[in-house]
Design an enzyme around this catalytic site. Structure first.
Site, PDB file in Angstrom:
ATOM      1  N   GLY A 239       0.781  -1.315  -0.138  1.00 24.79           N
ATOM      2  CA  GLY A 239       0.184   0.092  -0.151  1.00 24.79           C
ATOM      3  C   GLY A 239       0.823   1.320   0.054  1.00 24.79           C
ATOM      4  N   GLU A 273       3.809  -6.839   1.672  1.00 26.16           N
ATOM      5  CA  GLU A 273       3.280  -7.102   0.713  1.00 26.16           C
ATOM      6  C   GLU A 273       3.598  -5.782  -0.279  1.00 26.16           C
ATOM      7  OE1 GLU A 273      -0.585  -8.480   1.226  1.00 26.16           O
ATOM      8  OE2 GLU A 273      -0.032 -10.249   2.191  1.00 26.16           O
ATOM      9  N   PRO A 274       4.549  -5.301  -0.320  1.00 24.10           N
ATOM     10  CA  PRO A 274       4.694  -3.992  -1.409  1.00 24.10           C
ATOM     11  C   PRO A 274       4.618  -4.499  -2.781  1.00 24.10           C
ATOM     12  CG  PRO A 274       6.741  -4.779  -0.797  1.00 24.10           C
ATOM     13  CD  PRO A 274       6.077  -5.748   0.087  1.00 24.10           C
ATOM     14  N   ARG A 276       3.217  -1.498  -5.600  1.00 25.49           N
ATOM     15  CA  ARG A 276       3.372  -0.345  -6.631  1.00 25.49           C
ATOM     16  C   ARG A 276       4.821   0.179  -6.359  1.00 25.49           C
ATOM     17  NH1 ARG A 276      -1.003   2.755  -8.208  1.00 25.49           N
ATOM     18  NH2 ARG A 276      -2.096   1.458  -6.634  1.00 25.49           N
ATOM     19  N   TYR A 316      -9.148   4.904 -12.918  1.00 31.78           N
ATOM     20  CA  TYR A 316      -9.195   5.601 -11.447  1.00 31.78           C
ATOM     21  C   TYR A 316      -8.862   7.185 -11.881  1.00 31.78           C
ATOM     22  CZ  TYR A 316      -6.866   1.194  -9.690  1.00 31.78           C
ATOM     23  OH  TYR A 316      -6.652   0.035  -9.674  1.00 31.78           O
ATOM     24  N   CYS A 342     -12.683   2.473 -29.193  1.00 25.69           N
ATOM     25  CA  CYS A 342     -13.857   2.960 -29.178  1.00 25.69           C
ATOM     26  C   CYS A 342     -14.545   3.241 -27.837  1.00 25.69           C
ATOM     27  CB  CYS A 342     -14.777   2.192 -30.155  1.00 25.69           C
ATOM     28  SG  CYS A 342     -13.906   1.690 -31.641  1.00 25.69           S
ATOM     29  N   GLU A 343     -14.051   3.973 -26.874  1.00 24.98           N
ATOM     30  CA  GLU A 343     -14.511   4.400 -25.759  1.00 24.98           C
ATOM     31  C   GLU A 343     -14.252   5.784 -25.561  1.00 24.98           C
ATOM     32  OE1 GLU A 343     -16.155   2.559 -23.397  1.00 24.98           O
ATOM     33  OE2 GLU A 343     -16.061   0.466 -24.390  1.00 24.98           O
TER      34      GLU A 343
END
Ligand code: PLP
Length: 419
Positions: A239, A273-274, A276, A316, A342-343
């Site tokens: 986190g 548990e890293p 990112r 996000y 196509c979005e």
């Protein structure tokens, strides 16, 4: 801190120009820096040298075998959330005793594989899951190391999609339920309660929520020990945030010290548990400008990468720094940087001030090493990008770009539709 820098006006990863890689592999292409990965792992791991610990890299962030192998070589383990990630970790040579298994929906098959493999521990997230583990452990006559993922009800003050420790989240169980699960484990010879765990969210930019979570986990662990459940580990999840724009996340050293202070005198082994923080700024996505387009209200840079390659902005509204691969001083303009999908959600940046680029020029999307390729898909039948690892002056293709054959692998036309 990373090793993507301009040298004589050309963006390089370590000593290799991005343009050289793009020329060899085509675009879009993910490029990772070995030196950055190594540095990030060592800085993070060293920050906990005062505490018995195992750094179990959370491979959902970037699960390429080469990246996993690097983490393993540096002494790390792996945090997995599926049978597929278990397979990858083992293929990369991660020792089973350094693998932790998290996740709310582990299937019986996945649990069986983990038990047979002999991993460090399974983080249990519900009573129903514990019942399945009990069944599997009994059948295999194997004592299974377990921890309960507790939901400490702490607001990690991050994006709602990556907050996991609130009452309304699907993750973990509340303390009273955790207590019941530990008591159930105590009644079964094949269930071995060795730890307690939590993970409160991702891209967290303050130490306070981590400290609060560890403090509450510690009091639970001490209570369980007093009741005769001899826990040895505390898994505090991942986190820790990184800088995408101008965020100032805590230094790993300060994080390590804060946890060390909280756990002084407990002799618990800390499992980290890293994800990112280890890989985020170790990778970029290089993409080529296809077209420029001036709409009535906006200008667009249409590039050959898309939301299927890097989903974070669409998912996000995440910010990524975007720079030209060849430095271009002078005129600047404001544009949305968008992909061919196509979005309307297919964008990398909105109203971004950028150099005045010509079609064919390369663009680098920074901070793309975490939740980049690992979240990519084949939407719009786009082949997933190539991945490249750079070490010093050399580069290695660690995943080939998918082929059209890859795109339809496993599909078939039923006989009644045959011509
Ligand atoms: N551990 C668990 C259980 C997770 O769900 C996650 C991410 O969602 C992580 C670790 C890694 O988080 P981060 O990449 O923010 O370090």
């Amino acid at each position: 801190m990373h090793y993507f820098k301009y040298k004589k006006g050309e963006l390089c990863c370590e000593d290799v120009p991005i343009a050289e890689i793009a020329g060899a592999t085509g675009t879009p292409v993910y490029v990772y820096s070995y030196k950055t990965l190594e540095r990030h792992f060592n800085v993070f791991d060293d920050a906990f040298k005062g505490t018995p610990h195992i750094t179990c890299y959370s491979c959902k962030a970037n699960s390429n075998l080469a990246v996993l192998r690097i983490m393993g070589r540096l002494g790390g383990g792996t945090d997995i959330v599926s049978g597929g990630e278990l397979h990858r970790a083992l293929q990369a040579g991660i020792p089973p005793r350094k693998i932790v298994f998290s996740g709310v929906g582990k299937t019986e098959d996945e649990i069986r594989s983990a038990v047979k493999t002999g991993i460090l521990m399974i983080n249990v997230e519900s009573g129903d899951e514990l019942a399945v583990i009990r069944k599997v452990a009994g059948k295999l006559k194997t004592r299974v190391p377990l921890s309960v993922r507790v939901n400490p009800q702490i607001d990690a003050k991050t994006h709602p999609y990556i907050t996991t420790g609130l009452k309304k989240n699907k993750f973990g169980v509340l303390w009273d339920d955790a207590h019941t699960l530990y008591n159930q484990m105590g009644e079964d010879p094949y269930l071995d309660p060795v730890g307690i765990s939590s993970h409160i969210g991702s891209q967290i930019l303050e130490l306070g929520p981590f400290v609060e979570a560890v403090r509450s986990l510690k009091s639970m662990a001490l209570q369980l020990r007093a009741e005769g459940i001899p826990l040895r580990c505390m898994d505090i999840g991942g986190g820790l945030g990184i800088t995408y724009r101008d965020e100032l996340p805590p230094e790993p050293k300060a994080y390590g010290k804060a946890i060390e202070n909280e756990l002084k005198g407990t002799d618990l082994t800390v499992i980290l548990e890293p994800g990112r923080v280890l890989v985020g700024n170790s990778g970029i996505l290089a993409t080529r400008l296809l077209y420029r387009k001036n709409g009535p209200e906006k200008s667009f840079y249409i590039v050959d990468g898309a939301m299927n390659d890097l989903l974070r902005p669409a998912l996000y509204d995440a910010y990524h720094e975007i720079i030209p691969v060849n430095e271009k001083p002078g005129k600047r303009l404001k544009a949305d940087i968008v992909g061919p999908i196509c979005e309307s959600g297919d964008f990398f940046a909105k109203d971004r001030e950028m150099a005045d680029l010509e079609p064919g020029e390369l663009i680098a999307i920074l901070g793309a090493g975490a939740y980049g390729f690992s979240m990519s898909s084949n939407y719009n039948s786009r082949r997933r990008a190539a991945e490249v690892l750079v070490k010093d002056k050399e580069f290695f293709v660690i995943r080939k770009r998918e082929t059209f054959k890859d795109l339809i692998r496993g599909e078939s036309i039923p006989s009644f539709l045959e011509v």
